[in-house]
Design an enzyme around this catalytic site. Structure first.
Site, mmCIF file in Angstrom:
data_model
loop_
_atom_site.group_PDB
_atom_site.id
_atom_site.type_symbol
_atom_site.label_atom_id
_atom_site.label_comp_id
_atom_site.label_asym_id
_atom_site.label_seq_id
_atom_site.Cartn_x
_atom_site.Cartn_y
_atom_site.Cartn_z
ATOM 1 N N CYS A 149 0.823 -1.204 0.000
ATOM 2 C CA CYS A 149 0.000 0.000 0.000
ATOM 3 C C CYS A 149 0.861 1.259 0.000
ATOM 4 O O CYS A 149 2.080 1.209 0.132
ATOM 5 C CB CYS A 149 -0.921 0.006 1.212
ATOM 6 S SG CYS A 149 -0.043 0.259 2.772
ATOM 7 N N ALA A 169 3.051 1.791 2.999
ATOM 8 C CA ALA A 169 4.245 0.939 2.960
ATOM 9 C C ALA A 169 5.332 1.570 2.091
ATOM 10 O O ALA A 169 6.514 1.537 2.432
ATOM 11 C CB ALA A 169 3.894 -0.450 2.435
ATOM 12 N N ARG A 204 11.534 -4.851 6.388
ATOM 13 C CA ARG A 204 12.391 -4.922 5.214
ATOM 14 C C ARG A 204 13.815 -5.116 5.721
ATOM 15 O O ARG A 204 14.144 -4.686 6.817
ATOM 16 C CB ARG A 204 12.281 -3.569 4.504
ATOM 17 C CG ARG A 204 12.742 -3.506 3.079
ATOM 18 C CD ARG A 204 11.909 -2.415 2.432
ATOM 19 N NE ARG A 204 12.479 -1.822 1.245
ATOM 20 C CZ ARG A 204 13.060 -0.633 1.226
ATOM 21 N NH1 ARG A 204 13.217 0.051 2.342
ATOM 22 N NH2 ARG A 204 13.488 -0.127 0.092
ATOM 23 N N HIS A 263 5.949 6.326 -2.574
ATOM 24 C CA HIS A 263 7.287 6.819 -2.949
ATOM 25 C C HIS A 263 7.198 8.299 -3.308
ATOM 26 O O HIS A 263 7.998 9.109 -2.851
ATOM 27 C CB HIS A 263 7.835 6.081 -4.168
ATOM 28 C CG HIS A 263 7.934 4.601 -4.016
ATOM 29 N ND1 HIS A 263 7.820 3.739 -5.078
ATOM 30 C CD2 HIS A 263 8.131 3.819 -2.922
ATOM 31 C CE1 HIS A 263 7.961 2.499 -4.656
ATOM 32 N NE2 HIS A 263 8.142 2.522 -3.351
#
Ligand code: CFM
Length: 540
Positions: free
Chosen positions: A58, A61, A92, A191
């Site tokens: 999503c 994230a 991660r 991003h």
């Protein structure tokens, strides 16, 4: 027999209702390179069909987990109910290395406002304010970042107003992200939101000059499995100064000072191209696409950086480092090639690695039969040449596009027009990315946002020697009897970047595609009938 990609595509579409099949038909493409360098158009960055199992994550994230998460000394607070904040826990494998043993590192912490029913009904700003104060009192960080989960946007909490107030009150940088999970069709939107806020609130806030000669930023390298450590060491040996990495093994101060660099080297185009472009517009720093995945690609990237600075001594140094490293690389290639040559691989991952990792497989003599991104855009597939033809849909319009202009006092073109021509003539592409498909063979299947059903069918049709993906599909692939290498987390392996990483990767893949372990494995219900087979397999 080699499967026909067109038949394979029809096979995948067969199971779908008409409307879904029509949509997927534009997202599943048989690669074909035209003489002019063009490739077929692929539909991407669109919503996943409801009901399909996707590999995607999503927006939250993408913002919190991917872009900001690897920065060790920005304290991250997830605003939302705790269940929405799974990624506020470090999921991660991005590593970090503080300068001193007691240097700030908040990455192992997981901070959330833990919203309850009361905040959902009456608003959560008060609780957010208290959380920031509490976090500040405990950690005294340089900066605090606030990340919004879905309910925050739904109830209308103004995280940016809270951030402004607390910034004034505490005297440190506090900034928020409207990165609610639903903000875009995937983590890609996250991003973009992260890039915008980093650029607005952090980049260019420290004017300390840097005296070094060859200063670069590395963009889109997140230090998964220690990759950034390998690259840092390589650059250091070449005499290239790394001002900031966005954002593997990074710090707040490095971002603040990053506009002092003279070149932005972009690894993952998808996650960070916005920062590269904005820094060029505002400060005059050009960018080049680099790739430190694959030995040849690493050598080429180092050479391009040296060409850009056009300094004889640097060029010589880089050549020296490359030749020192290549001995071990060629040795490893020579070792694995006889066992791996001609074997087939599929790569379905992210928005960058499905392309960059193809170089490593090719160096081993392996063949890529199918690949695709989860959330990349057409430019990552077809190259930036198609940017003007990309239609902006309602989902993308949702994400703010910052108006960036040249800074009145700080804009300084790093290279004159003639120098730029020279750099281009030396074969260095400035401000460009050619994309995945022009580098793939004709007939390879390219699939955007692969659905889980398609993954399983593809494995049956192609029976590849290895499938590269992530944790969501890993065990389904392994159960189909095909080894699955995770290219997000590297499973427990890595680093795979640079020359040393390439050798690691060859050995890992060689082990995976040549193991005979599957011949010994039987499901419980097959155990009896297989007993003899196993005996004979062991004997042989
Ligand atoms: Fe860039 Fe990444 Fe990737 Fe990415 Fe990612 Fe990742 Fe990835 Mo997982 S930033 S697009 S959102 S290279 S976390 S380090 S491996 S999907 S291909």
């Amino acid at each position: 027999m080699k499967p026909n990609p067109h038949t394979a595509k029809d096979e995948l579409l067969k199971a779908y209702p008409k409307k879904t099949a029509r949509k997927r038909a534009d997202q599943i493409v048989v690669n074909e390179r035209r003489a002019d360098g063009g490739v077929p158009e692929i539909k991407s960055n669109v919503r996943t069909t409801p009901g399909a199992i996707t590999q995607r994550g999503c927006t939250y994230a993408g913002c919190k987990g991917v872009v900001i998460g690897p920065t060790r000394d920005i304290l991250s607070i997830t605003h939302g109910p705790i269940g929405c904040g799974f990624y506020s826990w470090l999921t991660r494998r991005n590593q970090t290395r503080p300068e001193t043993s007691d240097g700030a590192n908040y990455m192992p912490y997981c901070l959330s406002t833990d919203m309850q029913d009361e905040q959902i009904v009456f608003g959560g700003e008060k609780k957010l304010r208290a959380a920031i104060q509490e976090a500040y009192d405990i950690f005294h960080p340089k900066a605090i970042a606030i990340f919004s989960t879905c309910p925050v946007g739904l109830i209308g909490d103004d995280v940016h107003a809270v951030a402004r107030d607390m910034k004034e009150k505490l005297g440190i940088n506090v900034f928020g992200f409207s990165c609610e999970g639903y903000k875009g069709v995937s983590q890609s939107a996250g991003h973009h939101i992260a890039n915008n806020q980093l650029f607005k609130h952090v980049v260019g806030t420290d004017e300390t000059p840097r005296p070094e000669k060859f200063k670069i930023n590395l963009l889109g390298e997140y230090n998964i499995g220690g990759d950034a450590f390998v690259i840092e060491e390589l650059l250091d040996r070449c005499g290239i100064t790394l001002v900031a990495t966005f954002s593997g093994n990074s710090t707040y101060d490095a971002f603040a000072n990053s506009h002092m660099a003279d070149l932005n080297a972009v690894m993952c185009h998808r996650s960070i191209n916005y920062v590269a472009e904005m820094m060029e517009k505002k400060f005059g720093i050009p960018w080049i696409k680099v790739n430190f995945v694959g030995a040849e690609a690493t050598a080429k990237s180092l050479r391009h950086i040296a060409q850009y600075f056009n300094d004889a001594e640097l060029i010589e140094k880089v050549e020296q480092v490359i030749s020192d490293e290549m001995t071990a690389v060629l040795h490893a290639q020579f070792d694995v090639r006889p066992r791996c040559e001609g074997k087939t691989a599929m790569l379905f991952v992210g928005g960058s690695r499905a392309h960059s990792y193809q170089t490593l497989f090719k160096e081993m003599g392996m063949k890529i039969v199918a690949a695709g991104y989860e959330f990349a855009h057409r430019d990552d597939y077809e190259g930036r040449r198609v940017l003007p033809t990309i239609k902006v849909d309602a989902d993308s319009r949702n994400i703010e596009e910052l108006e960036v202009v040249a800074d009145e006092t700080r804009y300084r073109p790093r290279r004159g027009p003639e120098e730029l021509v020279q750099i281009r003539e030396a074969g260095v592409e400035l401000n460009d990315y050619s994309g995945m498909m022009p580098e793939m063979e004709d007939g390879a299947l390219v699939i955007d946002d692969i659905y889980h059903y398609e993954t399983e069918r593809l494995l049956e049709i192609y029976k590849p020697d290895i499938f590269c993906g992530g944790i969501k599909e890993k065990f389904a692939v392994e159960k189909a009897g095909i080894p699955c290498k995770q290219l997000h987390s590297y499973d427990y392996g890595g680093p795979y970047a640079g020359f040393r990483g390439a050798v690691n990767f060859y050995n890992e893949i060689d082990r995976m595609v040549n193991t005979r372990i599957r011949a010994y494995v039987r499901a419980p219900w097959e155990a009896d009938e297989a007993e003899e087979e196993v005996e004979s397999a062991i004997a042989s």
